[in-house]
Design a protein around this motif. Structure first.
Motif, short mmCIF file in Angstrom:
data_model
loop_
_atom_site.label_atom_id
_atom_site.label_comp_id
_atom_site.label_asym_id
_atom_site.label_seq_id
_atom_site.Cartn_x
_atom_site.Cartn_y
_atom_site.Cartn_z
N MET A 1 -27.78 -4.55 -8.97
CA MET A 1 -28.12 -3.71 -10.14
C MET A 1 -28.33 -4.59 -11.35
SD MET A 1 -25.90 -0.64 -11.86
CE MET A 1 -25.87 0.29 -10.34
N GLN A 2 -29.42 -4.38 -12.08
CA GLN A 2 -29.71 -5.18 -13.26
C GLN A 2 -28.85 -4.71 -14.42
OE1 GLN A 2 -31.51 -7.72 -14.05
NE2 GLN A 2 -32.59 -8.08 -12.15
N PRO A 3 -28.32 -5.65 -15.24
CA PRO A 3 -27.65 -5.24 -16.45
C PRO A 3 -28.58 -4.38 -17.27
CG PRO A 3 -27.34 -7.58 -16.05
CD PRO A 3 -28.34 -7.10 -15.06
N GLY A 4 -28.04 -3.30 -17.83
CA GLY A 4 -28.84 -2.42 -18.65
C GLY A 4 -29.44 -1.27 -17.88
N SER A 5 -29.14 -1.20 -16.55
CA SER A 5 -29.73 -0.13 -15.75
C SER A 5 -29.05 1.20 -15.98
CB SER A 5 -29.64 -0.50 -14.26
OG SER A 5 -28.31 -0.70 -13.88
N ASN A 6 -27.85 1.18 -16.54
CA ASN A 6 -27.13 2.42 -16.83
C ASN A 6 -26.84 2.44 -18.31
OD1 ASN A 6 -25.36 4.52 -17.12
ND2 ASN A 6 -24.05 3.93 -15.43
N ARG B 1 -45.44 4.83 -21.30
CA ARG B 1 -44.02 5.05 -21.57
C ARG B 1 -43.17 4.41 -20.48
NH1 ARG B 1 -45.46 10.49 -22.20
NH2 ARG B 1 -44.03 11.10 -20.52
N ASP B 2 -43.57 4.58 -19.23
CA ASP B 2 -42.80 4.00 -18.12
C ASP B 2 -42.82 2.47 -18.19
OD1 ASP B 2 -42.32 6.54 -17.22
OD2 ASP B 2 -43.81 6.49 -15.63
N ALA B 3 -44.00 1.91 -18.47
CA ALA B 3 -44.10 0.46 -18.57
C ALA B 3 -43.25 -0.06 -19.72
CB ALA B 3 -45.57 0.06 -18.77
N TYR B 4 -43.31 0.66 -20.83
CA TYR B 4 -42.51 0.28 -22.01
C TYR B 4 -41.02 0.25 -21.69
CZ TYR B 4 -40.23 1.09 -26.55
OH TYR B 4 -39.42 1.02 -27.65
N MET C 1 -36.19 -5.24 -19.25
CA MET C 1 -36.26 -6.62 -18.78
C MET C 1 -36.03 -7.60 -19.92
SD MET C 1 -39.53 -6.19 -16.21
CE MET C 1 -39.58 -7.90 -15.62
N VAL C 2 -36.63 -7.32 -21.08
CA VAL C 2 -36.46 -8.19 -22.24
C VAL C 2 -35.00 -8.17 -22.71
CG1 VAL C 2 -37.07 -8.52 -24.68
CG2 VAL C 2 -38.85 -7.99 -23.00
N ALA C 3 -34.42 -6.96 -22.79
CA ALA C 3 -33.04 -6.82 -23.26
C ALA C 3 -32.06 -7.49 -22.31
CB ALA C 3 -32.68 -5.34 -23.41
N CYS C 4 -32.38 -7.52 -21.01
CA CYS C 4 -31.49 -8.10 -20.02
C CYS C 4 -31.74 -9.59 -19.81
CB CYS C 4 -31.63 -7.36 -18.69
SG CYS C 4 -31.06 -5.66 -18.75
N ASN C 5 -32.58 -10.18 -20.67
CA ASN C 5 -32.81 -11.62 -20.62
C ASN C 5 -33.44 -12.07 -19.31
OD1 ASN C 5 -32.57 -13.91 -22.30
ND2 ASN C 5 -30.92 -14.72 -21.05
N VAL C 6 -34.26 -11.19 -18.70
CA VAL C 6 -34.94 -11.55 -17.46
C VAL C 6 -35.91 -12.70 -17.70
CG1 VAL C 6 -36.58 -10.73 -15.72
CG2 VAL C 6 -34.68 -9.26 -16.45
N PHE C 7 -36.57 -12.69 -18.87
CA PHE C 7 -37.50 -13.75 -19.22
C PHE C 7 -36.77 -14.81 -20.05
CE2 PHE C 7 -39.86 -9.67 -19.41
CZ PHE C 7 -40.63 -9.84 -18.27
N PRO C 8 -36.92 -16.08 -19.75
CA PRO C 8 -36.28 -17.13 -20.56
C PRO C 8 -36.76 -17.07 -22.01
CG PRO C 8 -37.03 -18.03 -18.47
CD PRO C 8 -37.60 -16.64 -18.57
#
Length: 241
Positions: free
Chosen positions: A1-6, A24-27, A33-40
């Motif tokens: 589970m990704q952080p931020g999923s709940n 909206r879904d893409a946003y 993903m950005v909030a969970c630091n998925v991207f460096p």
């Protein structure tokens, strides 16, 4: 589970209802993903590559990236594209300082009595004979973080000021990854679980100053650990490339 999923009652697309459903879904997905630091930090985000990764078309992906850049989640550089913001200790510390001022204001100017009804109370931590917490699953950390976040949002709502509530919701999303990373430390998890339960009790009793003192203590301690947390977050992002 990704952080931020709940995220409890927080709907990340609540202020984006005029856009197409695909956008909206893409946003929502990209912002998580950005909030969970998925991207460096400092990484370029290409709409086409991101769309392929998410299994969507390029148009909603680009529209979502434009929206996120306008809101300050990412940076748009003319003739170069979109980039993630640097993960900086001072920025996170400033967010925590601002959030504390909002929560303190909300408690001191509460227009109604506090109630913890319908909050998602986390399960009690299980301790072994040695007094240590047993193996903690990610779901347990998420449950503890979610309860704290819902509690902060409920506190913000006490003032009846919707701008304060919106600001706290944004703070919750911006800092969730760091919060979950911090809770990987058993001592931090134990202290947060006890402190948050006590915070809810004090608020229910109307002991405003004592409640504010707990929030101040919680936020000062994570701010003291922020430098190390940011280093670890950046290292994990870079290692995932």
């Amino acid at each position: 589970m990704q952080p931020g999923s709940n995220h409890g009652s927080f709907d990340p697309t609540a202020d984006f209802q005029g856009a197409r459903k695909e956008t909206r879904d893409a946003y929502a997905r990209i912002r998580s993903m950005v909030a969970c630091n998925v991207f460096p930090p400092g990484m370029q985000i290409q709409a086409k590559a991101l769309a392929e990764k998410l299994g969507i078309s390029s148009t909603p992906a680009r529209e979502a990236l434009i929206r996120l850049s306008v809101e300050g989640w990412i940076v748009s550089v003319p003739n170069k594209g979109f980039f993630t913001r640097p993960l900086r200790t001072e920025d996170l510390m400033a967010r925590y300082e601002f959030a504390f001022m909002l929560l303190k204001y909300s408690i001191e100017n509460s227009a109604k009595a506090f109630s913890s009804d319908r909050l998602q109370h986390p399960p009690e931590l299980e301790y072994g004979a040695d007094g240590k917490v047993g193996p903690v699953a990610e779901e347990v950390r998420i449950a503890q973080a979610t309860f704290l976040e819902q509690l902060y949002e409920r506190i913000a709502s006490l003032s009846g000021n919707e701008i304060a509530v919106s600001a706290i919701r944004k703070f919750i999303l911006e800092t969730r990854y760091i919060r979950l990373l911090d809770l990987e430390d058993e001592a931090v998890l134990r202290e947060l679980a006890a402190g948050t339960a006590e915070l809810a009790r004090l608020l229910t009793l109307g002991r405003k100053e004592d409640a504010i003192a707990i929030i101040r203590d919680q936020m000062e301690k994570i701010r003291n650990r922020m430098g190390d947390l940011v280093k670890e977050a950046v290292a994990r992002s870079l290692s995932s490339l």
